[in-house]
Design an enzyme around this catalytic site. Structure first.
Site, PDB file in Angstrom:
ATOM      1  N   ASN A 297       6.421  -6.432   0.850  1.00 59.57           N
ATOM      2  CA  ASN A 297       5.033  -6.709   1.200  1.00 59.57           C
ATOM      3  C   ASN A 297       4.274  -6.957  -0.099  1.00 59.57           C
ATOM      4  O   ASN A 297       4.018  -6.025  -0.860  1.00 59.57           O
ATOM      5  CB  ASN A 297       4.462  -5.504   1.965  1.00 59.57           C
ATOM      6  CG  ASN A 297       3.004  -5.670   2.341  1.00 59.57           C
ATOM      7  OD1 ASN A 297       2.268  -6.447   1.742  1.00 59.57           O
ATOM      8  ND2 ASN A 297       2.555  -4.910   3.333  1.00 59.57           N
TER       9      ASN A 297
ATOM     10  N   HIS B 231       0.721 -12.410   7.474  1.00 60.57           N
ATOM     11  CA  HIS B 231       0.907 -11.501   6.341  1.00 60.57           C
ATOM     12  C   HIS B 231       2.233 -10.774   6.537  1.00 60.57           C
ATOM     13  O   HIS B 231       2.532 -10.283   7.637  1.00 60.57           O
ATOM     14  CB  HIS B 231      -0.244 -10.502   6.293  1.00 60.57           C
ATOM     15  CG  HIS B 231       0.032  -9.293   5.467  1.00 60.57           C
ATOM     16  ND1 HIS B 231       0.391  -9.362   4.139  1.00 60.57           N
ATOM     17  CD2 HIS B 231       0.027  -7.969   5.791  1.00 60.57           C
ATOM     18  CE1 HIS B 231       0.597  -8.137   3.674  1.00 60.57           C
ATOM     19  NE2 HIS B 231       0.376  -7.277   4.650  1.00 60.57           N
TER      20      HIS B 231
ATOM     21  N   CYS C  10      -4.564  -7.370   2.199  1.00 63.06           N
ATOM     22  CA  CYS C  10      -3.604  -8.097   3.041  1.00 63.06           C
ATOM     23  C   CYS C  10      -4.217  -9.273   3.780  1.00 63.06           C
ATOM     24  O   CYS C  10      -3.498 -10.211   4.154  1.00 63.06           O
ATOM     25  CB  CYS C  10      -2.981  -7.123   4.030  1.00 63.06           C
ATOM     26  SG  CYS C  10      -2.350  -5.611   3.247  1.00 63.06           S
TER      27      CYS C  10
END
Length: 344
Positions: A294, A264, A114
């Site tokens: 995500n 992120h 991430c």
């Protein structure tokens, strides 16, 4: 000499999975409550025979087509992924060959999730500003859905697959266009976001690992991803707002000087917590995960591209990028989008 981000393009798998489709498997699932917490209603999911290199190549081809950049000018290739086609050889070598890039280039994999885009930008900046590269292609590609057990509600509606390609070069503009960077690492939290048997340490694990169900009713095996959501949330709210202020301090600016923060894209709950902690209005805080979820290392470049396309950020904007997650790892930097952003 100053490194600059010239252009970004991305691709998503054709197959999608909506939260309504997941709910058919879990009839008692509080659908709207989950959607509200995650901010995600659908994700793009790789097919069984689609892998990170496939999407990375597609994203790069889209970049070449959109910008007119000559692949023969690329003299370094960075690939950031935690879902490589193989542990060896590196995915960067596979992509170099499939794209028909010169053999006289460097090609390197970066294994980070991430926060990976921030770290990869830092490596790219160092290569360009030290004269080791002039025209660099950075590809992020992750297919985290392959780690997800279909009966694990804690992550089933969260992770989507994607790839993004970023073209970088040295800039003719005066002053620093990308950076400075701040980084952070806390390996004591490694077990809070992990695929236990994904590497050599788990190589001797049974081919058909045993399923187990936790006290929350989530089923997985040691070959699937595990996330301690509470611990990740606490880590994020502890470290990320501070990292954003540190990045501003290092750049000699204040948060008021930043046109937009691009984090992120973890989840709506996480992002709202960060935004509230910073006391930023929503128009200066980029969120775009409703239809893609995500996408791990790809989430920041996709968010930048989408925010530029919809006018939330523009050429000349000073943007703060911040990544955080698996590792535990975090990083942040500022960048100024060039006036010709989106072209070669």
């Amino acid at each position: 000499m100053s490194a600059v981000i010239n252009a970004i393009e991305y691709v998503l798998p054709a197959r999608t999975e909506s939260i309504e489709e997941i709910a058919t498997r879990f009839p008692s699932w509080p659908l709207e409550k989950i959607a509200e917490k995650t901010g995600i209603r659908a994700r793009h999911i790789a097919d069984e025979d689609e892998h990170s290199s496939d999407f990375g190549v597609a994203a790069a081809e889209r970049l070449f087509e959109a910008t007119g950049a000559a692949r023969g000018d690329i003299d370094f290739l960075l690939v950031c992924t935690q879902t490589p086609d193989y542990l060896t050889p590196s995915t960067a070598c596979l992509i170099q060959d499939r794209l028909g890039l010169s053999k006289a280039i460097g090609a390197l994999d970066i294994n980070l999730g991430c926060s990976g885009y921030i770290y990869a930008l830092g490596v790219a900046k160092a290569l360009i500003e030290s004269g080791q590269a002039q025209r660099l292609l950075l590809i992020t590609a992750d297919t985290y859905s392959k780690f997800v057990h279909p009966a694990d509600k804690s992550v089933r509606a969260l992770f989507g697959d994607a790839a993004a390609a970023t073209l970088m070069s040295d800039s003719s503009e005066p002053g620093e266009q990308l950076g400075p960077f701040i980084y952070g690492t806390d390996g004591s939290g490694a077990q809070d976001l992990i695929v236990p048997t994904s590497g050599m340490r788990g190589r001797s694990a049974p081919a058909s690992p045993q399923e187990y169900t936790d006290r929350h009713g989530n089923t997985r095996t040691n070959k699937n991803i595990f996330m301690n959501g509470r611990a990740i949330m606490e880590f994020t709210l502890r470290e990320v707002p501070a990292a954003i202020h540190q990045a501003c301090d290092k750049a000699g600016v204040t948060l008021a000087d930043i046109d937009a923060v691009v984090p992120h894209q973890a989840s709506a709950m996480v992002l709202d917590g960060i935004r509230r902690e910073l006391d930023l209005p929503s128009e200066r805080f980029v969120v775009c995960l409703n239809d893609i979820g995500n996408t791990v290392s790809c989430s920041i470049p996709i968010a930048v591209k989408r925010a530029f396309s919809n006018g939330q950020i523009t050429a000349g904007s000073r943007v703060l990028l911040v990544g955080f997650g698996v590792g535990l790892s975090w990083g942040a930097t500022t960048t100024i989008l060039p006036n010709d952003f989106g072209s070669a």
